[in-house]
Design a protein around this motif. Structure first.
Motif: not given
Length: 425
Positions: A305-309
């Motif tokens: 999720l952090g990579l996608t954010e």
């Protein structure tokens, strides 16, 4: 025959290692683990842009099938396997009110406000309202255990999340079908007629409870197989894995029912019959296996999720251009959350037993604990190109990521302080 690159395996192993070390670090500094993983993921995305060997980190992101068919069954089955059925039944009325009518209210309120005050069309806004309605309180529940919050509050928050995952997906599919039908009409507004809207409750009941029954049937069949395993721990653990994924895939993909409710139904059946058919030592092994599986699934979700954010914040100019729309979307999500919690409490409290009411401090925590997680991303990315324009699809993804970032980094990091101020410890 082409094989997959070894770099993918190395990257996965590296991400698992990062998640484990992060867990140790964040627990030492008493920072919410899942929220910390989002920050670590965003940092990894930046690092991938500086060093060519790590460039693969900028190409990794959450995809719909990875969330729905790999991660979600694990989380739902583990939650159902450890569900306190008696506590659930004591609170089933407010939980179901929040998870079913509540999702409809969020969809309608968010959809109407976003359609009115942002560039999204009515159809696109309603799709956005449906996908953003689901909550993901993993970080909040872990804080509840840390500070010793009341068990009933944990059940209300966790139970709502368990069921509204299912209801949000069902409502999203129904809204997507209405939008697809509107494209075939001369006047698209006719697709949202009262006659069409009146069919939604019936469709919802079929998909929702159909999934639960399908999952329960798979769970019961597998439990009969477990009886033949003669208490083989490895076989029993393996069979529960088959149950979780078979129930989800059968219901969601082949029967077009709710996969979430199927995994939930299967988990509850295994939980109930396991007490009679499985030895205590094997049940303990099953609980430990699924506890670890859920830990890894949550770690991957929030790290990815952090990579996608980072796709959202990578271009600050683009972020500033949607800041107004994002502000409207955040306001709509918060106000809709207030509405469903206040209305549910007002309707439930007069009929609740003394001491069983949803108190005002509990309402504050339930409101502020309505974090968003990975499922809205899966639904946002899955929107087909025929339903919305490319520009609207991009904006929906940006708004979804922005709201997730807002709820995790602002609400998630402040709820512990709020709980202590309200005396819910």
């Amino acid at each position: 025959m082409r094989d997959f690159p070894v770099e993918i395996v190395a990257c996965f192993v590296g991400l698992v290692l990062v998640a484990l070390f992060s867990g140790i670090l964040f627990r030492r500094v008493r920072f919410p683990y899942t929220i910390g993983l989002v920050l670590v993921g965003m940092l990894l995305y930046r690092i991938g842009g500086f060093y060519d060997p790590l460039n693969i980190l900028q190409r990794i992101h959450l995809t719909p099938n990875f969330i729905l068919y790999i991660l979600l069954p694990t989380l739902i089955f583990d939650a159902a396997l450890n569900l306190d059925a008696r506590e659930l039944m004591r609170n089933i009325v407010p939980i179901f009110a929040l998870a079913a009518p509540g999702v409809l209210v969020v969809t309608a309120v968010v959809g109407l406000l976003v359609a009115k005050f942002t560039p999204l069309s009515f159809n696109a806004a309603m799709l956005f309202g449906a996908l953003i309605a689901t909550t993901d309180p993993v970080a909040v529940i872990s804080l509840f255990h840390e500070v010793g919050a009341p068990k009933r509050l944990g059940m209300l928050v966790d139970g709502e999340s368990l069921f509204n995952d299912a209801t949000a997906i069902v409502i999203f599919d129904i809204v997507a079908a209405i939008v697809a039908g509107s494209l075939l009409l001369d006047n698209p507004a006719d697709a949202w007629s009262l006659a069409t809207l009146a069919k939604i409750p019936g469709q919802f009941v079929v998909v929702f409870f159909g999934g639960a029954l399908a999952g329960a049937a798979v769970g019961w069949i597998m439990m009969q197989v477990v009886r033949l395993s003669r208490h083989d721990p490895m076989a029993d653990v393996g069979l529960t894995t088959v149950v979780a994924y078979a129930a989800f895939i059968l219901a969601n993909y082949y029967l077009q029912f709710s996969g979430v409710m199927a995994a939930c139904g299967a988990g509850m059946v295994v939980n109930y019959f396991g007490r009679h058919y499985i030895e205590e030592s094997t049940r303990d092994a099953i609980r430990k296996f699924w506890g670890f599986a859920a830990f890894m699934a949550n770690s991957m979700i929030f790290l990815l999720l952090g990579l996608t954010e980072s796709f959202l914040i990578n271009d600050l100019g683009r972020l500033s251009s949607v800041a107004g729309a994002l502000g409207v979307a955040i306001f709509a999500v918060l106000i809709s959350r207030v509405i469903i919690i206040v209305v549910t409490s007002l309707c439930y409290n007069p009929f609740a037993k003394p001491g069983n009411q949803i108190t005002l401090p509990m309402q504050f925590i339930m409101f502020w604990g309505g974090l968003r997680g990975a499922l809205p991303i899966a639904l946002a990315v899955s929107i087909g190109p025929k339903l919305v324009s490319p520009a609207e699809h991009t904006l929906i993804i940006q708004l979804t990521l922005g709201i997730i970032l807002f709820t995790i980094l602002l609400q998630g990091t402040t709820i512990k302080r709020l709980m202590k101020r309200l005396g819910i410890v």
